[in-house]
Write an enzyme that holds these catalytic residues in place. Structure first.
Site, PDB file in Angstrom:
ATOM      1  N   ILE A 288      43.753 -20.409  55.777  1.00 10.08           N
ATOM      2  CA  ILE A 288      44.077 -21.023  54.491  1.00 10.08           C
ATOM      3  C   ILE A 288      42.969 -20.724  53.500  1.00 10.08           C
ATOM      4  CG2 ILE A 288      45.438 -22.865  55.564  1.00 10.08           C
ATOM      5  CD1 ILE A 288      43.107 -24.786  54.890  1.00 10.08           C
ATOM      6  N   SER A 289      43.330 -20.733  52.221  1.00 10.28           N
ATOM      7  CA  SER A 289      42.380 -20.522  51.129  1.00 10.28           C
ATOM      8  C   SER A 289      41.713 -19.149  51.277  1.00 10.28           C
ATOM      9  CB  SER A 289      41.370 -21.676  51.098  1.00 10.28           C
ATOM     10  OG  SER A 289      40.640 -21.687  49.895  1.00 10.28           O
ATOM     11  N   ASN A 290      40.385 -19.089  51.325  1.00 12.06           N
ATOM     12  CA  ASN A 290      39.750 -17.797  51.568  1.00 12.06           C
ATOM     13  C   ASN A 290      40.154 -17.225  52.920  1.00 12.06           C
ATOM     14  OD1 ASN A 290      38.465 -17.796  49.120  1.00 12.06           O
ATOM     15  ND2 ASN A 290      36.424 -18.191  49.922  1.00 12.06           N
ATOM     16  N   GLY A 312      48.069 -19.474  54.270  1.00 11.44           N
ATOM     17  CA  GLY A 312      48.236 -20.676  53.472  1.00 11.44           C
ATOM     18  C   GLY A 312      47.350 -20.642  52.242  1.00 11.44           C
ATOM     19  N   HIS A 562      45.423 -28.237  46.629  1.00 10.91           N
ATOM     20  CA  HIS A 562      44.662 -27.321  47.477  1.00 10.91           C
ATOM     21  C   HIS A 562      43.941 -27.991  48.642  1.00 10.91           C
ATOM     22  CE1 HIS A 562      42.967 -23.316  48.116  1.00 10.91           C
ATOM     23  NE2 HIS A 562      41.853 -23.924  48.461  1.00 10.91           N
TER      24      HIS A 562
END
Length: 624
Positions: A288-290, A312, A562
């Site tokens: 997820i994210s980075n 994600g 987020h």
């Protein structure tokens, strides 16, 4: 899709002995590669594997792989697990605290959030861990890789879940994403910190961290990160900002090396079942994210080594209409959003708007004085700043959720760190005068204490401020304290000159390509994401991939922002749903697809906020 995924190999004894000889216990390094085609072998000639300072440990009987014995109750504690000696914690204490910190940074563990009951798992999973340093060709510094092997691993249905830490977190930074899904179902889970992480270096004391997370001197053989810095340098250096490697450009290769390390770890741990190869082991990447961006970068690498990907809320940039780089929209938000938020109604709390209104008003006045805004008063200026952001692609939902990043000054911290990384600047070399140091309540830089330093490895998020380390801005001045530094950072994207060219070149090296043809990919993103807005990241990535003929599936989830970890804040928990249930569901679907089921269809998911009540299954609408 590759065949014989459930085949138990019957390798000759000599081959097993050879595999054992090349196993992790040799420590010094390994240049062996799994079986692959001749074309892959040729392409890999420049990608010689190098695993160094390998370690292994056993986690059973009150300890375990997922929570180090803490369980859900221990993870919910508001204070971290204590060290018996604050200045010299044991390896076991450091690991337990790193897991506690990593869980709390990613998952909503609040009693009303439903974790462990409605979705997710903190089951006791006994097993072993294997860790090492890996280095991609051309990099100055290694990244950490770690493999968790549950005792319940089924060698007849061998599977590896490979993942990368979200944000810039340490090696356990994706435990709540990949570990929570893969370990209870008997998969090995492979992690990488993707060249970032919490291996801070105390420039005042000349101390960093060794392979086991304990404080170590610059001359230690297994030091994780020692920056190239002037002898008189002061403060704190960290790998993401000061390695001179631009790690984001290599995120995909970091993920692949973690998967390769998993195969070596399995060969060592289960020699009677060796060899483990990409041909006979299912490999699913998730992040997820980075970490989501990292697995999408891994998806584009050549070779039939990866079976499926779930990304994600990915930080991913493609050369396509609507796409914007993280650095572009971060520096834009850092300048405009504090002013614009005064014109956005129904903001979530905290941060408390009344406390930051004077700072937001000062930003509006500064932007008006600079000619960026022309409104006659603060209210008009705020409306104009909001309109500028919306014209640049920010949705009302993203702006509202972005209040958290603005209120906690996250935009500035991200921009300062990434500018240094993209430009490959070392300690003291950055163009905008930012540095990092231990700070007290007065924000004055000072040497770190031994106790503070010892806690950096398990506690730090990989980007200060946090864990007693702050962002030091040489240009800070009233009335708008951070304006000068932010203008400098923004100019590295919009301006001219050697430094701007250098930073933009680093950003260009992070551009993603479509996934490998035939690779199942599912992208999951919250439509209220205020840190990595879908309009700049997932939406153009999916369109770009499909234009190249790739079959990428896309789930868009309403009322999801987020940070699942911030849903413990009452107002955020009432307004927003967690993303993790949808990441887990996507993993279930792609795993079933690899066994013959259809890929999930695209979906816009109308998840329902829970308000003041506890989360129930009815709130988590899953696509059919």
């Amino acid at each position: 899709m590759r065949q014989n995924l459930h085949h138990t190999p019957t390798a000759p004894r000599a081959l097993l002995l050879a595999a054992a000889t090349l196993a992790l216990a040799t420590l010094a390094g390994c240049a062996a590669t799994p079986d692959r085609s001749a074309a892959e072998a040729g392409a890999a000639a420049t990608e010689t594997l190098m695993f160094e300072h390998a370690r292994s440990s056993i986690h059973r009987d009150g300890d375990d792989l997922l929570t180090a014995g803490l369980g859900i109750d221990g993870l919910r504690q508001m204070v971290p697990p204590a060290f018996a000696d604050a200045e010299a914690p044991t390896v076991a204490e450091l690991r337990r605290r790193a897991l506690w910190s990593s869980w709390r940074g990613i998952a909503d563990l609040g009693p009303g959030g439903g974790y462990g009951t409605l979705y997710g798992s903190v089951a006791q999973v006994p097993g072993r861990e294997f860790s090492a340093y890996a280095t991609v060709p051309g990099a100055k510094h290694p990244h950490r890789v770690l493999v968790q092997l549950p005792d319940a691993f089924d060698a007849a249905k061998r599977c590896v879940v490979v993942t990368a830490s979200s944000g810039s977190r340490g090696i356990y930074g994706s435990i709540a994403v990949a570990g929570a899904w893969g370990l209870p179902r008997g998969c090995a889970v492979a992690y990488t910190d993707k060249g970032a992480g919490s291996d801070y270096f105390d420039l005042d004391a000349g101390l960093g961290f060794g392979a086991d997370g304990r404080v170590a001197g610059r001359d230690a053989a297994d030091l994780a990160f020692a920056p190239d810095a002037p002898a008189a340098a002061k403060g704190v250096a960290f790998k993401h900002a000061h390695s001179k490697d631009n790690p984001e450009a290599d995120w995909g290769r970091h993920v692949k090396q973690a998967a390769e390390f998993a195969l070596h770890a399995l060969d060592e741990a289960l020699p009677e079942e060796a060899p483990f190869t990409f041909d006979n082991t299912r490999v699913i990447a998730v992040g997820i994210s980075n970490g989501g961006g990292a697995v999408l970068r891994a998806a584009e690498l050549e070779g039939d080594w990866l079976d499926a990907v779930v990304a994600g809320e990915p930080n991913v940039y493609v050369d396509a209409p609507g796409a914007r780089t993280l650095y572009d929209y971060t520096t834009e938000a850092a300048l405009l959003m504090p002013c614009a938020l005064s014109a956005v109604d129904n903001l979530p709390q905290p941060p408390l708007l009344d406390q930051v209104k004077p700072l937001y008003a000062a930003r509006c006045a500064s932007l008006a004085a600079e000619g960026v805004l022309s409104g006659a008063d603060t209210a008009a200026q705020a409306r104009q700043a909001r309109d500028l952001l919306e014209a640049a692609g920010w949705t009302a939902e993203a702006l509202r959720a972005g209040a958290l990043s603005a209120g906690f000054d996250l935009w500035r911290a991200v921009a300062a760190t990434y500018a240094s990384a993209y430009g490959r600047y070392g300690v003291g070399e950055g163009p905008c005068g930012f540095s990092f140091a231990a700070q007290g309540s007065d924000f004055v830089p000072r040497p770190a204490t031994a106790a503070e330093r010892a806690a950096w490895w398990p506690d730090a998020s990989g980007i200060p401020p946090g864990s007693g380390v702050g962002l030091v801005d040489a240009g800070i001045a009233p009335p708008d304290l951070t304006l000068k530094g932010l203008q400098c950072l923004r100019g590295l994207w919009t301006g001219e000159g050697t430094d701007a060219d250098r930073v933009r070149a680093g950003i260009a090296a992070t551009r993603a390509a479509p996934p490998r043809e035939g690779l199942p990919v599912v992208v999951v993103h919250g439509l209220d994401d205020g840190l990595i807005p879908v309009a700049f990241s997932s939406a153009p990535y999916v369109a770009h991939a499909r234009a190249a003929g790739r079959d990428v599936r896309y789930w868009q989830v309403r009322n999801v922002q987020h940070f699942d970890g911030f849903l413990a804040l009452p107002d955020y928990g009432a307004r927003y749903l967690p993303l993790l249930p949808y990441v887990y569901e996507a993993l279930e679907r792609v795993d079933a697809h690899l066994d013959g089921a259809a890929l999930p269809a695209d979906a816009v998911i109308d998840a329902t906020p829970r308000g003041a009540a506890a989360l129930e299954a009815s709130h988590l609408v899953m696509p059919r």
